[in-house]
Design an enzyme around this catalytic site. Structure first.
Site, PDB file in Angstrom:
ATOM      1  N   SER A  23     -29.657  24.830 -33.316  1.00 19.26           N
ATOM      2  CA  SER A  23     -30.439  23.563 -32.807  1.00 19.26           C
ATOM      3  C   SER A  23     -32.046  23.971 -32.874  1.00 19.26           C
ATOM      4  O   SER A  23     -32.934  22.968 -33.013  1.00 19.26           O
ATOM      5  CB  SER A  23     -30.405  23.535 -31.146  1.00 19.26           C
ATOM      6  N   HIS A  52     -26.272  19.055 -37.532  1.00 20.64           N
ATOM      7  CA  HIS A  52     -26.603  19.375 -36.393  1.00 20.64           C
ATOM      8  C   HIS A  52     -25.907  18.327 -35.308  1.00 20.64           C
ATOM      9  O   HIS A  52     -26.062  17.063 -35.324  1.00 20.64           O
ATOM     10  CB  HIS A  52     -28.053  19.328 -36.052  1.00 20.64           C
ATOM     11  N   GLU A  55     -27.270  14.961 -37.300  1.00 21.08           N
ATOM     12  CA  GLU A  55     -28.333  15.135 -38.238  1.00 21.08           C
ATOM     13  C   GLU A  55     -28.060  15.980 -39.292  1.00 21.08           C
ATOM     14  O   GLU A  55     -27.603  17.197 -39.137  1.00 21.08           O
ATOM     15  CB  GLU A  55     -29.770  15.689 -37.199  1.00 21.08           C
ATOM     16  N   ASN A 104     -34.540  16.495 -31.340  1.00 19.25           N
ATOM     17  CA  ASN A 104     -35.047  17.784 -30.341  1.00 19.25           C
ATOM     18  C   ASN A 104     -36.739  17.807 -30.230  1.00 19.25           C
ATOM     19  O   ASN A 104     -37.549  18.355 -29.660  1.00 19.25           O
ATOM     20  CB  ASN A 104     -34.526  19.010 -30.383  1.00 19.25           C
TER      21      ASN A 104
HETATM   22  N1  LIG Z   1     -24.974  23.653 -26.415  1.00 25.12           N
HETATM   23  C1  LIG Z   1     -25.413  22.374 -27.097  1.00 25.12           C
HETATM   24  O1  LIG Z   1     -25.815  21.610 -26.313  1.00 25.12           O
HETATM   25  C2  LIG Z   1     -25.754  22.668 -28.451  1.00 25.12           C
HETATM   26  C3  LIG Z   1     -26.161  21.258 -29.209  1.00 25.12           C
HETATM   27  C4  LIG Z   1     -26.212  21.323 -30.462  1.00 25.12           C
HETATM   28  C5  LIG Z   1     -26.147  22.617 -31.297  1.00 25.12           C
HETATM   29  N2  LIG Z   1     -25.925  23.839 -30.859  1.00 25.12           N
HETATM   30  C6  LIG Z   1     -25.959  24.816 -31.429  1.00 25.12           C
HETATM   31  O2  LIG Z   1     -24.621  25.122 -31.645  1.00 25.12           O
HETATM   32  C7  LIG Z   1     -24.465  26.682 -31.967  1.00 25.12           C
HETATM   33  C8  LIG Z   1     -23.325  27.102 -30.709  1.00 25.12           C
HETATM   34  O3  LIG Z   1     -23.633  26.587 -29.446  1.00 25.12           O
HETATM   35  P1  LIG Z   1     -22.654  26.576 -28.338  1.00 25.12           P
HETATM   36  O4  LIG Z   1     -23.687  25.915 -27.016  1.00 25.12           O
HETATM   37  O5  LIG Z   1     -21.379  26.138 -28.812  1.00 25.12           O
HETATM   38  O6  LIG Z   1     -22.472  28.016 -27.941  1.00 25.12           O
HETATM   39  P2  LIG Z   1     -21.120  28.886 -26.883  1.00 25.12           P
HETATM   40  O7  LIG Z   1     -21.899  30.082 -26.712  1.00 25.12           O
HETATM   41  O8  LIG Z   1     -20.772  28.010 -26.119  1.00 25.12           O
HETATM   42  O9  LIG Z   1     -20.303  29.443 -28.183  1.00 25.12           O
HETATM   43  C9  LIG Z   1     -20.527  30.136 -29.362  1.00 25.12           C
HETATM   44  C10 LIG Z   1     -19.089  30.634 -29.680  1.00 25.12           C
HETATM   45  O10 LIG Z   1     -19.230  31.722 -30.888  1.00 25.12           O
HETATM   46  C11 LIG Z   1     -18.558  32.586 -30.905  1.00 25.12           C
HETATM   47  N3  LIG Z   1     -18.959  33.421 -31.578  1.00 25.12           N
HETATM   48  C12 LIG Z   1     -20.236  34.424 -31.444  1.00 25.12           C
HETATM   49  N4  LIG Z   1     -20.320  35.268 -32.456  1.00 25.12           N
HETATM   50  C13 LIG Z   1     -19.269  34.928 -33.546  1.00 25.12           C
HETATM   51  C14 LIG Z   1     -19.104  35.482 -34.901  1.00 25.12           C
HETATM   52  N5  LIG Z   1     -19.656  36.260 -35.391  1.00 25.12           N
HETATM   53  N6  LIG Z   1     -17.843  34.910 -35.486  1.00 25.12           N
HETATM   54  C15 LIG Z   1     -16.985  34.045 -34.801  1.00 25.12           C
HETATM   55  N7  LIG Z   1     -17.364  33.465 -33.496  1.00 25.12           N
HETATM   56  C16 LIG Z   1     -18.684  33.900 -32.958  1.00 25.12           C
HETATM   57  C17 LIG Z   1     -18.545  33.152 -29.545  1.00 25.12           C
HETATM   58  O11 LIG Z   1     -17.225  33.720 -29.090  1.00 25.12           O
HETATM   59  C18 LIG Z   1     -18.499  31.733 -28.611  1.00 25.12           C
HETATM   60  O12 LIG Z   1     -17.187  31.159 -28.313  1.00 25.12           O
HETATM   61  C19 LIG Z   1     -25.845  27.495 -31.612  1.00 25.12           C
HETATM   62  O13 LIG Z   1     -26.468  27.492 -32.886  1.00 25.12           O
HETATM   63  C20 LIG Z   1     -26.492  26.282 -30.776  1.00 25.12           C
HETATM   64  O14 LIG Z   1     -27.792  26.324 -31.133  1.00 25.12           O
HETATM   65  C21 LIG Z   1     -25.660  23.840 -29.366  1.00 25.12           C
END
Ligand SMILES: NC(=O)c1ccc[n+]([C@@H]2O[C@H](COP(=O)([O-])OP(=O)(O)OC[C@H]3O[C@@H](n4cnc5c(N)ncnc54)[C@H](O)[C@@H]3O)[C@@H](O)[C@H]2O)c1
Length: 322
Positions: free
Chosen positions: A152, A173, A185, A223
């Site tokens: 993000s 995204h 995106e 964003n």
């Molecule tokens: N939460 C949101 O609203 C949102 C929206 C759009 C984009 N994002 C982006 O998406 C990505 C993930 O966000 P999220 O909210 O799903 O996070 P989250 O913490 O819910 O999930 C991340 C997952 O990745 C796993 N993980 C961490 N390191 C790892 C590795 N080396 N290999 C394999 N798995 C691994 C963790 O165990 C966890 O289950 C981030 O880059 C975030 O910026 C988040």
């Protein structure tokens, strides 16, 4: 929510694209997803639902189990809601759900991603963790594999630099919850090959999303506009220009937003808002739209992180604003 998508889409028993769709479709047939958290599990679910073979990877068995649970529970919700609202469609939707589940291969081994056409990375928002992953993916995946990040707030360029795949790296995204939100995106680097970009646009459409494209600029489109609006609303609170309630009511009823900027900040998490804004302030000190308001710092110092901690700008009971 997924039910609404299913119903809107019609004929779910065909599993979305069906054979004809596949023959016509892009080079993306097999999708890898790394990280099955809030975002990744949804990306796995919608991809498998629309007929893609999916390899879903987590770093450890216990996180993989959690990811499987998330996906199974989300699919169970679709079935329950179909049963309640459209019982005649239940057999069809059950068949789609079973087919979708059967298309997902779960693993804790990155090696399982070797022959994926695209690998979508959805792990923690931390470059120190992402960099080694992109290095490994470059070594493990076939040369054609596209690497896509769901980041993000980090530059997509950093992922391309880490993997060395300058022509085969993009941003994809998604929005939370992935099962409901229609937008993707597609972030293009200057070095992204046109066929890579086209394949990602086609994949996004094939999973029934609406893709938009933009360059690798902070916040992409949504964003870049939303986060500074939240910061401006907080600056109004700092100055005492209006009450928290009135700011949100005004933007809902005057601008037609589904929720006001301060409710949205609570929903996203005030720590996440802070993390994004502080990163932007550090990296783009000359952009006046990027600023960390005092009331945001104060809330976080008090442990008020928004919905997830029960209080931020508003008080919350679970998903409900009090
Ligand atoms: N939460 C949101 O609203 C949102 C929206 C759009 C984009 N994002 C982006 O998406 C990505 C993930 O966000 P999220 O909210 O799903 O996070 P989250 O913490 O819910 O999930 C991340 C997952 O990745 C796993 N993980 C961490 N390191 C790892 C590795 N080396 N290999 C394999 N798995 C691994 C963790 O165990 C966890 O289950 C981030 O880059 C975030 O910026 C988040």
């Amino acid at each position: 929510a997924m039910l609404r998508q299913v119903l809107a889409r019609g004929r779910p028993a065909l599993g979305g694209r069906g054979l004809a769709g596949r023959a016509l479709s892009t080079e993306i047939q097999k999708v890898g997803v790394v990280g099955l958290g809030l975002m990744g599990h949804g990306i796995v679910q919608v991809s498998a639902w629309e007929g893609f073979d999916v390899v879903a990877v987590e770093k450890e068995q216990k996180f993989l189990d959690l990811g499987v649970d998330r996906i199974d529970q989300s699919i169970a919700k679709v079935l329950k809601s179909t049963e309640k609202r459209k019982p005649d469609m239940l057999p069809e939707v059950e068949a789609t759900a079973a087919a979708a589940k059967a298309r997902i291969e779960y693993s804790t081994d990155l090696g399982a991603l070797a022959d994926c056409d695209v690998v979508i990375e959805a792990i923690v928002e931390d470059m120190a963790v992402k960099t080694p992953l992109y290095q490994s993916l470059n070594e493990i995946c076939k040369p054609e594999t596209i690497l896509a990040t769901n980041t993000s707030s980090l530059p997509v360029q950093l992922m391309a630099d880490a993997s060395g795949r300058l022509d085969r790296t993009v941003g994809l995204h998604f929005f939370n919850p992935v099962q409901m939100m229609k937008l993707v995106e597609v972030v293009k680097l200057e070095t992204t090959a046109p066929e890579v970009f086209d394949a990602c646009m086609a994949y996004s459409k094939a999973i029934k999303k609406v893709p938009v494209s933009c360059l690798d600029t902070p916040g992409f489109i949504v964003n870049r506009l939303l986060v500074p609006a939240m910061a401006q609303a907080m600056l109004m609170v700092d100055r005492g220009d209006a009450s928290i309630e009135d700011i949100d009511t005004a933007m809902q009823l005057g601008a037609g937003h589904p929720m006001g900027p301060l409710t949205l900040a609570d929903y996203v998490g005030l720590d996440t808002c802070m993390f994004i804004l502080q990163g932007w302030v550090d990296n783009f000190p000359d952009e006046p739209a990027f600023i960390v308001p005092e009331c945001l710092k104060a809330k976080i110092a008090e442990g008020k992180l928004g919905r997830k901690s029960g209080e931020g700008f508003f008080k919350w009971d679970g998903m409900k604003r009090l």
